[in-house]
Design a protein around this motif. Sequence first.
Motif, PDB file in Angstrom:
ATOM      1  N   TRP A  90      25.759   4.704  11.923  1.00  0.00           N
ATOM      2  CA  TRP A  90      26.592   3.809  11.106  1.00  0.00           C
ATOM      3  C   TRP A  90      27.088   4.520   9.856  1.00  0.00           C
ATOM      4  CZ3 TRP A  90      29.239  -0.569  11.113  1.00  0.00           C
ATOM      5  CH2 TRP A  90      29.576  -1.153   9.891  1.00  0.00           C
ATOM      6  N   THR A  94      31.166   5.106   9.362  1.00  0.00           N
ATOM      7  CA  THR A  94      31.892   4.444   8.277  1.00  0.00           C
ATOM      8  C   THR A  94      32.109   5.360   7.074  1.00  0.00           C
ATOM      9  OG1 THR A  94      29.825   3.526   7.375  1.00  0.00           O
ATOM     10  CG2 THR A  94      31.051   2.182   8.975  1.00  0.00           C
ATOM     11  N   ARG A  99      35.791   7.349   9.236  1.00  0.00           N
ATOM     12  CA  ARG A  99      36.793   6.389   8.776  1.00  0.00           C
ATOM     13  C   ARG A  99      38.215   6.656   9.269  1.00  0.00           C
ATOM     14  NH1 ARG A  99      35.926   2.892   4.592  1.00  0.00           N
ATOM     15  NH2 ARG A  99      37.926   2.016   5.234  1.00  0.00           N
ATOM     16  N   LEU A 102      38.476   4.974  12.553  1.00  0.00           N
ATOM     17  CA  LEU A 102      38.439   3.521  12.427  1.00  0.00           C
ATOM     18  C   LEU A 102      39.771   2.990  11.921  1.00  0.00           C
ATOM     19  CD1 LEU A 102      34.874   3.002  10.912  1.00  0.00           C
ATOM     20  CD2 LEU A 102      35.574   3.107  13.307  1.00  0.00           C
ATOM     21  N   VAL A 152      28.575  -4.081  15.212  1.00  0.00           N
ATOM     22  CA  VAL A 152      29.251  -2.867  14.724  1.00  0.00           C
ATOM     23  C   VAL A 152      30.756  -3.127  14.582  1.00  0.00           C
ATOM     24  CG1 VAL A 152      29.901  -0.504  15.333  1.00  0.00           C
ATOM     25  CG2 VAL A 152      27.522  -1.235  15.562  1.00  0.00           C
ATOM     26  N   ARG A 153      31.375  -3.678  15.629  1.00  0.00           N
ATOM     27  CA  ARG A 153      32.822  -3.928  15.575  1.00  0.00           C
ATOM     28  C   ARG A 153      33.170  -4.943  14.499  1.00  0.00           C
ATOM     29  NH1 ARG A 153      35.750  -5.889  19.722  1.00  0.00           N
ATOM     30  NH2 ARG A 153      37.521  -4.618  19.168  1.00  0.00           N
ATOM     31  N   ILE A 156      32.860  -3.337  11.061  1.00  0.00           N
ATOM     32  CA  ILE A 156      33.949  -2.387  10.853  1.00  0.00           C
ATOM     33  C   ILE A 156      35.244  -3.125  10.515  1.00  0.00           C
ATOM     34  CG2 ILE A 156      35.490  -0.803  12.104  1.00  0.00           C
ATOM     35  CD1 ILE A 156      32.947   0.351  13.425  1.00  0.00           C
ATOM     36  N   GLU A 160      37.512  -2.840   7.113  1.00  0.00           N
ATOM     37  CA  GLU A 160      38.955  -2.606   7.131  1.00  0.00           C
ATOM     38  C   GLU A 160      39.699  -3.689   6.363  1.00  0.00           C
ATOM     39  OE1 GLU A 160      40.817   0.021   8.386  1.00  0.00           O
ATOM     40  OE2 GLU A 160      38.840   0.923   8.450  1.00  0.00           O
ATOM     41  N   VAL A 165      32.409  -1.660   1.520  1.00  0.00           N
ATOM     42  CA  VAL A 165      31.503  -0.881   2.362  1.00  0.00           C
ATOM     43  C   VAL A 165      30.046  -1.173   2.033  1.00  0.00           C
ATOM     44  CG1 VAL A 165      30.808   1.452   3.040  1.00  0.00           C
ATOM     45  CG2 VAL A 165      33.222   0.948   2.619  1.00  0.00           C
TER      46      VAL A 165
END
Length: 198
Positions: A90, A94, A99, A102, A152-153, A156, A160, A165
């Motif tokens: 993770w 991130t 990033r 992502l 996780v998704r 994230i 975004e 964070v």
Amino acid sequence: MGRHRQPEIRDRILDACVDHALAHGLPARLEPLAVASGTSTRMLIYHFGTRDALLREILGRARRRQREVFGALVAPRPDEPYPDTLRRAWRVMTGPVGRPYLSMFGRLREDAEQQLWPGFRREATTDWLHPFEEGMRSLGRPELGTLVLAVVRGLIMDIEATGEVARADRAFDDFLAALDGVTAGSGPGGAQEAAPGR
């Protein structure tokens, strides 16, 4: 007689274009990609056909890179409890390494760019399911791979949308603590396996 395309040149150009797109996003015009790859828009068309064809190849190669990097991160390790593997993964996913991927693929999920990769939203979900199932299999709970993927998704997407964070990091740590509770005793060396006669 026309020139023969040279695959190694095309490959080098594509890698440079991918580097640029990860750093700056997919451009609306070819010129930034030509500058980044040290060539001309005419040569980009020569090698890739159209702007959209080049963008699709950029996305495909970037996705392969991401799968290699993230796939190695979430793979179970024999000497490490899987929640610890997820925690480390993770932080990288991130952080500065992850990033750009992502951001690129987060934008792709938006309707404006769906014509570049129809069906991406489904693929972006299903292609990570197996790695998380394999990781959770090390704890004896492969069916929880779906839960891990969803968390996780979701986090994230939260990052975004909000850029927060630290809050997402705390939430992921809370999730891992809960996961430890759910899987306690179900993995290698856990209480259920260690108890005699069970």
